[in-house]
Design a protein around this motif. Sequence first.
Motif, PDB file in Angstrom:
ATOM      1  N   GLU B  75      -0.194 -17.468   5.158  1.00  0.00           N
ATOM      2  CA  GLU B  75      -0.685 -16.099   5.125  1.00  0.00           C
ATOM      3  C   GLU B  75      -1.047 -15.720   3.680  1.00  0.00           C
ATOM      4  O   GLU B  75      -2.099 -15.114   3.431  1.00  0.00           O
ATOM      5  N   ALA B  76      -0.182 -16.105   2.763  1.00  0.00           N
ATOM      6  CA  ALA B  76      -0.433 -15.788   1.352  1.00  0.00           C
ATOM      7  C   ALA B  76      -1.715 -16.456   0.857  1.00  0.00           C
ATOM      8  O   ALA B  76      -2.429 -15.919   0.015  1.00  0.00           O
ATOM      9  N   LYS B  77      -2.000 -17.620   1.410  1.00  0.00           N
ATOM     10  CA  LYS B  77      -3.236 -18.328   1.034  1.00  0.00           C
ATOM     11  C   LYS B  77      -4.436 -17.852   1.842  1.00  0.00           C
ATOM     12  O   LYS B  77      -5.527 -18.416   1.742  1.00  0.00           O
ATOM     13  N   GLU B  78      -4.181 -16.889   2.704  1.00  0.00           N
ATOM     14  CA  GLU B  78      -5.232 -16.305   3.549  1.00  0.00           C
ATOM     15  C   GLU B  78      -5.890 -17.315   4.490  1.00  0.00           C
ATOM     16  O   GLU B  78      -7.074 -17.217   4.793  1.00  0.00           O
ATOM     17  N   LEU B  79      -5.090 -18.267   4.933  1.00  0.00           N
ATOM     18  CA  LEU B  79      -5.595 -19.218   5.925  1.00  0.00           C
ATOM     19  C   LEU B  79      -5.271 -18.735   7.339  1.00  0.00           C
ATOM     20  O   LEU B  79      -5.908 -19.160   8.301  1.00  0.00           O
ATOM     21  N   ILE B  80      -4.281 -17.892   7.455  1.00  0.00           N
ATOM     22  CA  ILE B  80      -3.971 -17.252   8.734  1.00  0.00           C
ATOM     23  C   ILE B  80      -3.725 -15.767   8.460  1.00  0.00           C
ATOM     24  O   ILE B  80      -3.447 -15.385   7.324  1.00  0.00           O
ATOM     25  N   ILE B  81      -3.875 -14.962   9.518  1.00  0.00           N
ATOM     26  CA  ILE B  81      -3.494 -13.558   9.380  1.00  0.00           C
ATOM     27  C   ILE B  81      -2.496 -13.175  10.460  1.00  0.00           C
ATOM     28  O   ILE B  81      -2.472 -13.746  11.551  1.00  0.00           O
ATOM     29  N   ARG B  82      -1.706 -12.188  10.099  1.00  0.00           N
ATOM     30  CA  ARG B  82      -0.639 -11.722  10.958  1.00  0.00           C
ATOM     31  C   ARG B  82      -1.066 -10.406  11.596  1.00  0.00           C
ATOM     32  O   ARG B  82      -1.676  -9.571  10.957  1.00  0.00           O
ATOM     33  N   PHE B  83      -0.740 -10.236  12.870  1.00  0.00           N
ATOM     34  CA  PHE B  83      -0.897  -8.921  13.476  1.00  0.00           C
ATOM     35  C   PHE B  83       0.238  -8.708  14.460  1.00  0.00           C
ATOM     36  O   PHE B  83       0.841  -9.653  14.950  1.00  0.00           O
ATOM     37  N   SER B  84       0.525  -7.454  14.680  1.00  0.00           N
ATOM     38  CA  SER B  84       1.667  -7.126  15.510  1.00  0.00           C
ATOM     39  C   SER B  84       1.275  -7.229  16.978  1.00  0.00           C
ATOM     40  O   SER B  84       0.175  -6.843  17.365  1.00  0.00           O
ATOM     41  N   ASP B  85       2.199  -7.742  17.774  1.00  0.00           N
ATOM     42  CA  ASP B  85       1.970  -7.782  19.210  1.00  0.00           C
ATOM     43  C   ASP B  85       2.050  -6.351  19.744  1.00  0.00           C
ATOM     44  O   ASP B  85       3.092  -5.703  19.622  1.00  0.00           O
ATOM     45  N   PRO B  86       0.950  -5.833  20.315  1.00  0.00           N
ATOM     46  CA  PRO B  86       0.971  -4.446  20.796  1.00  0.00           C
ATOM     47  C   PRO B  86       2.034  -4.230  21.872  1.00  0.00           C
ATOM     48  O   PRO B  86       2.548  -3.131  22.028  1.00  0.00           O
ATOM     49  N   ALA B  87       2.370  -5.308  22.575  1.00  0.00           N
ATOM     50  CA  ALA B  87       3.314  -5.183  23.677  1.00  0.00           C
ATOM     51  C   ALA B  87       4.771  -5.335  23.240  1.00  0.00           C
ATOM     52  O   ALA B  87       5.688  -5.081  24.018  1.00  0.00           O
ATOM     53  N   ASP B  88       4.975  -5.776  22.010  1.00  0.00           N
ATOM     54  CA  ASP B  88       6.355  -5.997  21.546  1.00  0.00           C
ATOM     55  C   ASP B  88       6.391  -5.930  20.019  1.00  0.00           C
ATOM     56  O   ASP B  88       5.956  -6.842  19.336  1.00  0.00           O
ATOM     57  N   GLY B  89       6.948  -4.840  19.533  1.00  0.00           N
ATOM     58  CA  GLY B  89       6.936  -4.576  18.094  1.00  0.00           C
ATOM     59  C   GLY B  89       7.692  -5.571  17.250  1.00  0.00           C
ATOM     60  O   GLY B  89       7.543  -5.600  16.037  1.00  0.00           O
ATOM     61  N   ARG B  90       8.523  -6.403  17.880  1.00  0.00           N
ATOM     62  CA  ARG B  90       9.279  -7.382  17.084  1.00  0.00           C
ATOM     63  C   ARG B  90       8.425  -8.593  16.722  1.00  0.00           C
ATOM     64  O   ARG B  90       8.717  -9.315  15.770  1.00  0.00           O
ATOM     65  N   VAL B  91       7.413  -8.803  17.504  1.00  0.00           N
ATOM     66  CA  VAL B  91       6.672 -10.066  17.425  1.00  0.00           C
ATOM     67  C   VAL B  91       5.513 -10.021  16.435  1.00  0.00           C
ATOM     68  O   VAL B  91       4.723  -9.076  16.438  1.00  0.00           O
ATOM     69  N   SER B  92       5.464 -11.026  15.588  1.00  0.00           N
ATOM     70  CA  SER B  92       4.293 -11.247  14.739  1.00  0.00           C
ATOM     71  C   SER B  92       3.434 -12.328  15.368  1.00  0.00           C
ATOM     72  O   SER B  92       3.932 -13.417  15.669  1.00  0.00           O
ATOM     73  N   LEU B  93       2.189 -12.027  15.543  1.00  0.00           N
ATOM     74  CA  LEU B  93       1.265 -13.053  16.022  1.00  0.00           C
ATOM     75  C   LEU B  93       0.390 -13.494  14.866  1.00  0.00           C
ATOM     76  O   LEU B  93       0.074 -12.710  13.976  1.00  0.00           O
ATOM     77  N   PHE B  94       0.007 -14.748  14.891  1.00  0.00           N
ATOM     78  CA  PHE B  94      -0.839 -15.282  13.832  1.00  0.00           C
ATOM     79  C   PHE B  94      -2.114 -15.846  14.426  1.00  0.00           C
ATOM     80  O   PHE B  94      -2.110 -16.378  15.539  1.00  0.00           O
ATOM     81  N   THR B  95      -3.137 -15.756  13.638  1.00  0.00           N
ATOM     82  CA  THR B  95      -4.405 -16.330  14.042  1.00  0.00           C
ATOM     83  C   THR B  95      -5.088 -16.903  12.804  1.00  0.00           C
ATOM     84  O   THR B  95      -4.798 -16.499  11.691  1.00  0.00           O
ATOM     85  N   VAL B  96      -5.959 -17.869  13.026  1.00  0.00           N
ATOM     86  CA  VAL B  96      -6.591 -18.551  11.900  1.00  0.00           C
ATOM     87  C   VAL B  96      -7.735 -17.699  11.345  1.00  0.00           C
ATOM     88  O   VAL B  96      -8.526 -17.156  12.112  1.00  0.00           O
ATOM     89  N   THR B  97      -7.815 -17.597  10.033  1.00  0.00           N
ATOM     90  CA  THR B  97      -8.932 -16.883   9.411  1.00  0.00           C
ATOM     91  C   THR B  97     -10.152 -17.790   9.325  1.00  0.00           C
ATOM     92  O   THR B  97     -10.075 -18.987   9.601  1.00  0.00           O
ATOM     93  N   LYS B  98     -11.226 -17.210   8.919  1.00  0.00           N
ATOM     94  CA  LYS B  98     -12.453 -17.975   8.713  1.00  0.00           C
ATOM     95  C   LYS B  98     -12.200 -19.089   7.690  1.00  0.00           C
ATOM     96  O   LYS B  98     -12.559 -20.247   7.896  1.00  0.00           O
ATOM     97  N   LEU B  99     -11.549 -18.694   6.599  1.00  0.00           N
ATOM     98  CA  LEU B  99     -11.208 -19.672   5.562  1.00  0.00           C
ATOM     99  C   LEU B  99     -10.313 -20.773   6.125  1.00  0.00           C
ATOM    100  O   LEU B  99     -10.510 -21.965   5.846  1.00  0.00           O
ATOM    101  N   GLY B 100      -9.338 -20.364   6.929  1.00  0.00           N
ATOM    102  CA  GLY B 100      -8.442 -21.337   7.546  1.00  0.00           C
ATOM    103  C   GLY B 100      -9.194 -22.324   8.423  1.00  0.00           C
ATOM    104  O   GLY B 100      -8.927 -23.526   8.405  1.00  0.00           O
ATOM    105  N   LYS B 101     -10.152 -21.805   9.165  1.00  0.00           N
ATOM    106  CA  LYS B 101     -10.952 -22.671  10.034  1.00  0.00           C
ATOM    107  C   LYS B 101     -11.747 -23.676   9.210  1.00  0.00           C
ATOM    108  O   LYS B 101     -11.863 -24.853   9.576  1.00  0.00           O
ATOM    109  N   GLN B 102     -12.290 -23.189   8.114  1.00  0.00           N
ATOM    110  CA  GLN B 102     -13.040 -24.086   7.224  1.00  0.00           C
ATOM    111  C   GLN B 102     -12.167 -25.225   6.718  1.00  0.00           C
ATOM    112  O   GLN B 102     -12.526 -26.403   6.795  1.00  0.00           O
TER     113      GLN B 102
END
Lengths: 143, 143
Positions: B75-102
């Motif tokens: 996350e610090a390297k901006e290869l993935i980003i974190r977002f909160s699960d709308p259905a459960d406030g405890r959960v962090s979800l991650f997804t790959v950024t454009k840079l991460g995909k590259q």
Amino acid sequence: MEKRNPVERIEYELTTFIRRAVYLDNSEKKIGNLERSAYLLLRHLDEFGPARVKELAESFKLDISTVSRQAAALEAKELIIRFSDPADGRVSLFTVTKLGKQKLKADKKMRLKRFESITSEWSADEKQLFGDLLIRMNEAFFD
Amino acid sequence: MEKRNPVERIEYELTTFIRRAVYLDNSEKKIGNLERSAYLLLRHLDEFGPARVKELAESFKLDISTVSRQAAALEAKELIIRFSDPADGRVSLFTVTKLGKQKLKADKKMRLKRFESITSEWSADEKQLFGDLLIRMNEAFFD
DNA sequence: TATATATAGTTGTATTATACAACTATATAA
DNA sequence: TTATATAGTTGTATAATACAACTATATATA
């Protein structure tokens, strides 16, 4: 996974395999009683005869300081013994003790049993070919 | 080595392979630029979509604290980003950024190239079968 | 509804495997 | 005889990991 081409699948499965095999080696479900490093070290000495630290380090691609400690640990457990190379006073040679052979044998047996079970549904040809390909891969991968 | 039975050879070669592959991953000769852990994490997110720490940890057989740190680093390297699960406030979800995909794409390309070269002398059938057997082995090995 | 319990994740701490550097002892070369 | 090279050990730093303590949130129960 189904859409991958064969080489992609090989890369994928091997990468996965390594991650999980490393885990298994450290978990309580690990095969046998010896650390992976200890198993490899004993196996090398058992197969190729007495060896010095440097030779072992090169074979395992580890720093000699690391192998020096691994060997010292096995020596303390009396699984290997150290003797001086008569031809070169700087060199320590190691050889497997009776106890070491026992432990190695026991662990190898367990590992083989596991691999037998994994491949129990495979045909003789498949086993043969898989082994052949692994050898080829290892040779090509590390030169 | 020639005298071994097939299963013994498989055990021997796989054990050797792991030791050397781990070395390669840490050496300057490693394939690509990403740590193995980073590569696996990015690959998982890329293949299976957004995932939480727990799911990743289970997949990799690592403690969630370990994966939490790995994810924070990516996350610090901006290869993935974190977002909160709308259905459960405890959960962090991650997804790959454009840079991460590259970065992932670039590394995968290099890895595949290496595996292409390793298997360049293999027949199509051999590649196919090797992949199939690896999959079967992975399934049987880790349940 | 209020409280107890369970879960997801983070952060602190200890352990372990490793590499590199400094060092000792021995061997070889100049 | 002295300088240099080599084998190995030990000191130290780093990185990956697990486990434990903790925080925040969700769910179950009284």
